[in-house]
Design a protein around this motif. Structure first.
Motif, mmCIF file in Angstrom:
data_model
loop_
_atom_site.group_PDB
_atom_site.id
_atom_site.type_symbol
_atom_site.label_atom_id
_atom_site.label_comp_id
_atom_site.label_asym_id
_atom_site.label_seq_id
_atom_site.Cartn_x
_atom_site.Cartn_y
_atom_site.Cartn_z
ATOM 1 N N VAL A 53 0.832 -1.209 0.000
ATOM 2 C CA VAL A 53 0.000 0.000 0.000
ATOM 3 C C VAL A 53 0.867 1.260 0.000
ATOM 4 O O VAL A 53 0.525 2.260 -0.639
ATOM 5 C CB VAL A 53 -0.999 -0.004 1.178
ATOM 6 C CG1 VAL A 53 -0.289 0.072 2.519
ATOM 7 C CG2 VAL A 53 -2.000 1.129 1.054
ATOM 8 N N ARG A 54 2.005 1.224 0.663
ATOM 9 C CA ARG A 54 2.881 2.398 0.693
ATOM 10 C C ARG A 54 3.358 2.759 -0.715
ATOM 11 O O ARG A 54 3.363 3.925 -1.111
ATOM 12 C CB ARG A 54 4.094 2.151 1.596
ATOM 13 C CG ARG A 54 3.745 1.876 3.036
ATOM 14 C CD ARG A 54 4.949 1.447 3.828
ATOM 15 N NE ARG A 54 5.528 0.237 3.239
ATOM 16 C CZ ARG A 54 6.706 -0.269 3.573
ATOM 17 N NH1 ARG A 54 7.445 0.326 4.478
ATOM 18 N NH2 ARG A 54 7.150 -1.362 3.009
ATOM 19 N N LYS A 55 3.750 1.726 -1.465
ATOM 20 C CA LYS A 55 4.253 1.949 -2.821
ATOM 21 C C LYS A 55 3.138 2.424 -3.747
ATOM 22 O O LYS A 55 3.322 3.358 -4.533
ATOM 23 C CB LYS A 55 4.880 0.667 -3.365
ATOM 24 C CG LYS A 55 5.514 0.834 -4.716
ATOM 25 C CD LYS A 55 6.198 -0.437 -5.161
ATOM 26 C CE LYS A 55 6.872 -0.249 -6.502
ATOM 27 N NZ LYS A 55 7.499 -1.476 -6.971
ATOM 28 N N VAL A 56 1.973 1.789 -3.654
ATOM 29 C CA VAL A 56 0.845 2.159 -4.515
ATOM 30 C C VAL A 56 0.427 3.599 -4.247
ATOM 31 O O VAL A 56 0.199 4.379 -5.173
ATOM 32 C CB VAL A 56 -0.340 1.187 -4.318
ATOM 33 C CG1 VAL A 56 -1.557 1.640 -5.102
ATOM 34 C CG2 VAL A 56 0.053 -0.236 -4.720
ATOM 35 N N VAL A 78 2.600 1.865 8.185
ATOM 36 C CA VAL A 78 1.193 1.633 7.867
ATOM 37 C C VAL A 78 0.438 1.125 9.082
ATOM 38 O O VAL A 78 0.926 0.276 9.826
ATOM 39 C CB VAL A 78 1.057 0.589 6.731
ATOM 40 C CG1 VAL A 78 -0.389 0.325 6.404
ATOM 41 C CG2 VAL A 78 1.803 1.046 5.499
ATOM 42 N N SER A 79 -0.763 1.655 9.260
ATOM 43 C CA SER A 79 -1.689 1.130 10.267
ATOM 44 C C SER A 79 -3.092 1.297 9.709
ATOM 45 O O SER A 79 -3.288 1.932 8.671
ATOM 46 C CB SER A 79 -1.519 1.872 11.601
ATOM 47 O OG SER A 79 -1.718 3.255 11.429
ATOM 48 N N LYS A 80 -4.047 0.706 10.385
ATOM 49 C CA LYS A 80 -5.436 0.843 9.983
ATOM 50 C C LYS A 80 -6.170 1.651 11.050
ATOM 51 O O LYS A 80 -5.945 1.437 12.240
ATOM 52 C CB LYS A 80 -6.106 -0.524 9.827
ATOM 53 C CG LYS A 80 -5.667 -1.275 8.594
ATOM 54 C CD LYS A 80 -6.443 -2.572 8.453
ATOM 55 C CE LYS A 80 -6.028 -3.333 7.220
ATOM 56 N NZ LYS A 80 -6.765 -4.604 7.099
ATOM 57 N N VAL A 81 -7.028 2.547 10.608
ATOM 58 C CA VAL A 81 -7.819 3.374 11.525
ATOM 59 C C VAL A 81 -9.236 3.467 10.984
ATOM 60 O O VAL A 81 -9.485 3.220 9.806
ATOM 61 C CB VAL A 81 -7.227 4.793 11.690
ATOM 62 C CG1 VAL A 81 -5.856 4.761 12.331
ATOM 63 C CG2 VAL A 81 -7.194 5.537 10.373
ATOM 64 N N ILE A 82 -10.139 3.840 11.862
ATOM 65 C CA ILE A 82 -11.517 4.133 11.463
ATOM 66 C C ILE A 82 -11.615 5.644 11.281
ATOM 67 O O ILE A 82 -11.287 6.404 12.191
ATOM 68 C CB ILE A 82 -12.530 3.650 12.528
ATOM 69 C CG1 ILE A 82 -12.374 2.160 12.822
ATOM 70 C CG2 ILE A 82 -13.955 4.010 12.114
ATOM 71 C CD1 ILE A 82 -12.756 1.241 11.695
ATOM 72 N N LYS A 99 -15.578 4.193 8.331
ATOM 73 C CA LYS A 99 -14.984 3.038 7.654
ATOM 74 C C LYS A 99 -13.505 2.917 7.983
ATOM 75 O O LYS A 99 -12.828 3.897 8.293
ATOM 76 C CB LYS A 99 -15.176 3.149 6.140
ATOM 77 C CG LYS A 99 -16.634 3.086 5.733
ATOM 78 C CD LYS A 99 -16.773 3.079 4.242
ATOM 79 C CE LYS A 99 -18.257 3.001 3.877
ATOM 80 N NZ LYS A 99 -18.476 3.151 2.457
ATOM 81 N N GLU A 100 -13.010 1.686 7.895
ATOM 82 C CA GLU A 100 -11.596 1.416 8.135
ATOM 83 C C GLU A 100 -10.781 1.805 6.900
ATOM 84 O O GLU A 100 -11.159 1.483 5.773
ATOM 85 C CB GLU A 100 -11.402 -0.070 8.447
ATOM 86 C CG GLU A 100 -9.994 -0.426 8.860
ATOM 87 C CD GLU A 100 -9.872 -1.882 9.267
ATOM 88 O OE1 GLU A 100 -9.349 -2.136 10.359
ATOM 89 O OE2 GLU A 100 -10.304 -2.761 8.495
ATOM 90 N N VAL A 101 -9.685 2.504 7.118
ATOM 91 C CA VAL A 101 -8.785 2.929 6.045
ATOM 92 C C VAL A 101 -7.346 2.719 6.494
ATOM 93 O O VAL A 101 -7.067 2.536 7.681
ATOM 94 C CB VAL A 101 -9.011 4.414 5.666
ATOM 95 C CG1 VAL A 101 -10.402 4.652 5.127
ATOM 96 C CG2 VAL A 101 -8.724 5.330 6.841
ATOM 97 N N TYR A 102 -6.438 2.748 5.520
ATOM 98 C CA TYR A 102 -5.019 2.718 5.854
ATOM 99 C C TYR A 102 -4.569 4.131 6.223
ATOM 100 O O TYR A 102 -4.948 5.095 5.574
ATOM 101 C CB TYR A 102 -4.173 2.242 4.672
ATOM 102 C CG TYR A 102 -4.201 0.762 4.448
ATOM 103 C CD1 TYR A 102 -3.709 -0.123 5.398
ATOM 104 C CD2 TYR A 102 -4.702 0.236 3.258
ATOM 105 C CE1 TYR A 102 -3.720 -1.480 5.195
ATOM 106 C CE2 TYR A 102 -4.713 -1.127 3.032
ATOM 107 C CZ TYR A 102 -4.228 -1.981 3.998
ATOM 108 O OH TYR A 102 -4.235 -3.321 3.796
#
Length: 135
Positions: A53-56, A78-82, A99-102
């Motif tokens: 995901v970091r590269k994209v 990277v982490s996931k948060v709401i 919603k959950e996002v990176y």
């Protein structure tokens, strides 16, 4: 009687030897299986690195944003948060609220505080959502 003892000893020795050979083959099969798993994991990791995901997200950033970041896409955490009402304030697409996002935290070249930039991305498509606010 001596012949009987020698025969029994020979049979027992043969069984023991057969058992050792059987265990030895099992270990080789397990080792080969482990080696195959290591190869598969390396291939899996290479495939995942292509979809990191970091590269994209990095590829979706503007030249100006990239110049602000200290390092490359590999330096992001990277982490996931709401997304809540506070994190979505500066985001144009309000459909991500709840919603959950990176959350990708990149270090910046800024010497003061804060010295990082927060970027949000969709968890399914890795699409750049926007930058987060910093304290």
């Amino acid at each position: 009687m001596l012949i009987l003892k020698k025969t029994i000893l020979f049979i027992l020795s043969s069984c023991l030897l057969l058992g050792l050979f059987a265990c030895s083959n099992q270990n080789k099969q397990v080792k080969n299986s482990d080696d195959q798993n290591i190869v598969n994991n390396e291939q899996f990791n290479e495939e995942n690195n292509e979809k990191d995901v970091r590269k994209v997200v990095w590829e979706q950033l503007t030249v100006k944003q990239k110049e602000w970041i200290d390092g490359t896409w590999k330096d992001g955490k990277v982490s996931k948060v709401i997304m809540d009402e506070y994190t979505i304030i500066d985001i144009d697409d309000k459909s991500y609220e709840g919603k959950e996002v990176y959350l990708i935290d990149f270090p910046t070249k800024n010497l003061g505080s804060p010295n990082n930039v927060i970027i949000y991305a969709d968890v399914n498509t890795f699409e750049y959502i926007g930058n987060g606010l910093l304290d």
